[in-house]
Design an enzyme around this catalytic site. Sequence first.
Site, PDB file in Angstrom:
ATOM      1  N   LYS A 282      -6.510  -5.092  -2.942  1.00  0.00           N
ATOM      2  CA  LYS A 282      -7.119  -5.738  -1.792  1.00  0.00           C
ATOM      3  C   LYS A 282      -8.164  -4.827  -1.155  1.00  0.00           C
ATOM      4  CE  LYS A 282      -3.387  -4.442   1.444  1.00  0.00           C
ATOM      5  NZ  LYS A 282      -4.149  -3.700   2.461  1.00  0.00           N
TER       6      LYS A 282
ATOM      7  N   ALA B 287       2.978   0.551   4.088  1.00  0.00           N
ATOM      8  CA  ALA B 287       2.165   1.326   5.015  1.00  0.00           C
ATOM      9  C   ALA B 287       0.828   0.597   5.256  1.00  0.00           C
ATOM     10  CB  ALA B 287       1.895   2.716   4.439  1.00  0.00           C
ATOM     11  N   THR B 288       0.254   0.812   6.423  1.00  0.00           N
ATOM     12  CA  THR B 288       0.889   1.434   7.558  1.00  0.00           C
ATOM     13  C   THR B 288       1.409   0.355   8.491  1.00  0.00           C
ATOM     14  OG1 THR B 288      -1.187   1.536   8.820  1.00  0.00           O
ATOM     15  CG2 THR B 288      -0.619   3.451   7.471  1.00  0.00           C
TER      16      THR B 288
ATOM     17  N   ASP C 249       0.791  -1.242   0.000  1.00  0.00           N
ATOM     18  CA  ASP C 249       0.000   0.000   0.000  1.00  0.00           C
ATOM     19  C   ASP C 249       0.822   1.290   0.000  1.00  0.00           C
ATOM     20  OD1 ASP C 249      -2.056  -1.796   0.091  1.00  0.00           O
ATOM     21  OD2 ASP C 249      -2.722  -1.288   2.106  1.00  0.00           O
TER      22      ASP C 249
ATOM     23  N   CYS D  89      -1.953  -2.381   7.747  1.00  0.00           N
ATOM     24  CA  CYS D  89      -1.825  -3.384   6.697  1.00  0.00           C
ATOM     25  C   CYS D  89      -0.472  -4.079   6.682  1.00  0.00           C
ATOM     26  CB  CYS D  89      -2.123  -2.747   5.337  1.00  0.00           C
ATOM     27  SG  CYS D  89      -3.830  -2.152   5.207  1.00  0.00           S
TER      28      CYS D  89
END
Length: 224
Positions: free
Chosen positions: A118, A146-147, A30, A151
């Site tokens: 996701k 992140a974070t 992410d 995640c």
Amino acid sequence: MDAETDEIYDRAGFGRPVRRGTRPAVLVVDFSYGFTDPQYSTGSDMTDQVLATRRLLDAARSAGAPVLYTTIAYDRGQRAALPWLEKAPGLAALRPGTRLAEIDDRVRPADDETVLVKTGASAFFGTPLAGILAGLRVDTLIVTGATTSGCVRASVVDAVQYGYPVLVPRECVADRAQGPHEANLFDMHEKYADVIGLDDVLDHLRSLPNATAHSTTDPAEVPA
């Protein structure tokens, strides 16, 4: 953490090192603009961690290690149905096709690298990640992104439960606030992964049989 906490965890048998295989993969969790660009309510300034991850990616590619990415995005139906978005409604801004769901260009994927979309915290939940890693015969997972408290942690926990030793380079993971960041680094290191320095991970990648000499990316050459 304080010395008393360290002693308690050590006595309980936590914090032992994980084994390191010869077929690692890097998972970038992410690092999309929705998290790395502070102009968005879900984002914060993660420049240092993004640029550190760029160094890691250079080394991984030179070593022949696979690199995989996740981003998080919700369509209209998911935004109306998922309980997580009731708890964290700010995440509903992460929509497919928007800049918030795009991987930050400073760590952009190569043409042959997979980006998984996701809707949960873990990179494994509802995605084909486990099957891809098995198909690649990966034996160690290096997790960045992140974070840290969200995640990244969820992905690390699932990774070790799927049987992967996990390395987390501390310079390559980021959070919105320092307290949750540090607490979750501690907890991951004690229970699920080796939280180590980036230089340690780079040395491991350079030691792999397929590794080749590579030049370190000059931050001045990385797109803003």
